[in-house]
Enzyme design. Structure first.
Site, mmCIF file in Angstrom:
data_model
loop_
_atom_site.group_PDB
_atom_site.id
_atom_site.type_symbol
_atom_site.label_atom_id
_atom_site.label_comp_id
_atom_site.label_asym_id
_atom_site.label_seq_id
_atom_site.Cartn_x
_atom_site.Cartn_y
_atom_site.Cartn_z
ATOM 1 N N SER A 5 0.968 -0.964 -0.036
ATOM 2 C CA SER A 5 0.099 0.268 0.187
ATOM 3 C C SER A 5 0.732 1.241 0.109
ATOM 4 C CB SER A 5 -0.665 -0.022 1.168
ATOM 5 O OG SER A 5 -1.225 1.037 1.755
ATOM 6 N N ALA A 222 5.457 -1.840 11.227
ATOM 7 C CA ALA A 222 3.993 -1.150 10.476
ATOM 8 C C ALA A 222 4.837 0.625 9.807
ATOM 9 C CB ALA A 222 3.371 -1.165 11.316
ATOM 10 N N LYS A 223 3.668 0.937 8.692
ATOM 11 C CA LYS A 223 4.255 2.032 7.877
ATOM 12 C C LYS A 223 3.040 3.024 9.934
ATOM 13 C CE LYS A 223 4.466 0.890 3.833
ATOM 14 N NZ LYS A 223 3.502 0.687 2.254
ATOM 15 N N SER A 224 1.974 2.440 9.572
ATOM 16 C CA SER A 224 0.739 3.124 10.780
ATOM 17 C C SER A 224 2.111 3.549 12.430
ATOM 18 C CB SER A 224 -0.459 2.791 11.543
ATOM 19 O OG SER A 224 0.390 1.319 12.717
#
Length: 287
Positions: A5, A222-224
């Site tokens: 993503s 994680a990117k988040s």
């Protein structure tokens, strides 16, 4: 296929999964596809998709064919949604996140009582009470009941955005994907995806869920969580590090090799059995 993503740059955990997927495809003399999952435009970071591609190229991970972008494939997803509406396999749902935040899985509220037709609503897939069995190439035999362990899941959001669960099964089938090698964090949704594939009359690929690379505190990268993006530096040294994390023992001679030679060596020595006893890989345990 590798399907990131563009919600941020690749971190080391993403690159590890890409490496496992790439090596496995090359070991089987197969094709390796790149798909950008860019349906959720509000979460997309400008320029991230291009940086992801440049990162893969920097590490010698060369995909086959054109890059597929999900944002260009909306008619395929809408056709699948219409098919499930005709079959009665989806239902409208206007439950808010706040209403559901205390629920482990969706409690079936709108499945029992449909919301007013005039209200904006999402579409959920109605999972069936049945055991779904599949043979994971790393985890072995997995048996799950999606209705109890995952619940009815969204296939189109209230704002009209197609959800990951629908797009991924449609794309895998449309692209002829035979093998999916991805992170173990997606293992719990696999049986639900298989049930969705069956509802749409789509083939089920073979799955292999790679152990997660986690932070020293045990949380997954994680990117988040703003996990650090991949640093290039000595590309071959980083590739050797990835190979070691995947259970391979690259020879010292590879330190002077090109990225392509490293991947070629890895594909010749690849065994998913190396990962069968590993639950997760911690950054603090790297050699």
């Amino acid at each position: 296929r590798f399907a990131p993503s563009p919600s941020g740059d690749l971190h080391l955990g993403s690159l590890l999964t890409a490496a496992a997927s790439y090596i496995d495809a090359r070991a089987q003399r197969g094709r390796w596809l790149l798909r950008i999952e860019d349906l959720d435009k509000p979460r997309e970071v400008p320029g991230a998709a291009d940086r992801i591609q440049r990162c893969l190229e920097q590490f010698g991970l060369q995909w086959d064919g054109a890059v597929i972008r999900q944002s260009e494939r909306l008619p395929l997803y809408q056709a699948a949604l219409r098919q499930m509406r005709r079959q009665g396999r989806v239902f409208r749902c206007n439950c808010s996140r706040q209403q559901l935040e205390a629920q482990r899985i969706y409690p079936g509220t709108c499945r029992r009582t449909a919301p007013d037709a005039a209200e904006p609503a999402a579409w959920r897939f109605a999972t069936q009470a049945q055991r779904v069995c599949f043979e994971d190439r790393i985890r072995g035999r997995v048996e799950q009941d999606p209705s109890r362990e995952y619940g009815d899941f969204i296939v189109e959001r209230r704002d009209g955005v197609i959800a990951y669960m629908l797009a991924v099964v449609v794309d895998d089938a449309a692209q002829g994907v035979t093998d999916v090698v991805r992170g173990a964090d997606l293992l719990d949704c696999t049986a639900a995806q298989i049930q969705l594939q069956q509802a749409l009359g789509l083939p089920t690929p073979r799955y292999a869920h790679v152990p997660l690379l986690v932070e020293p505190d045990g949380n997954k990268l994680a990117k988040s969580r703003r996990s650090a993006a991949v640093a290039y530096g000595d590309t071959v040294a980083r590739i050797r590090e990835l190979l070691e994390l995947l259970g391979l023992d690259p020879p010292a001679a590879l330190a002077e090799a090109s990225p392509q030679e490293c991947w070629r060596w890895a594909s010749e020595h690849w065994r998913l059995a190396f990962l069968t006893k590993i639950q997760q890989i911690s950054l603090q345990n790297r050699g």
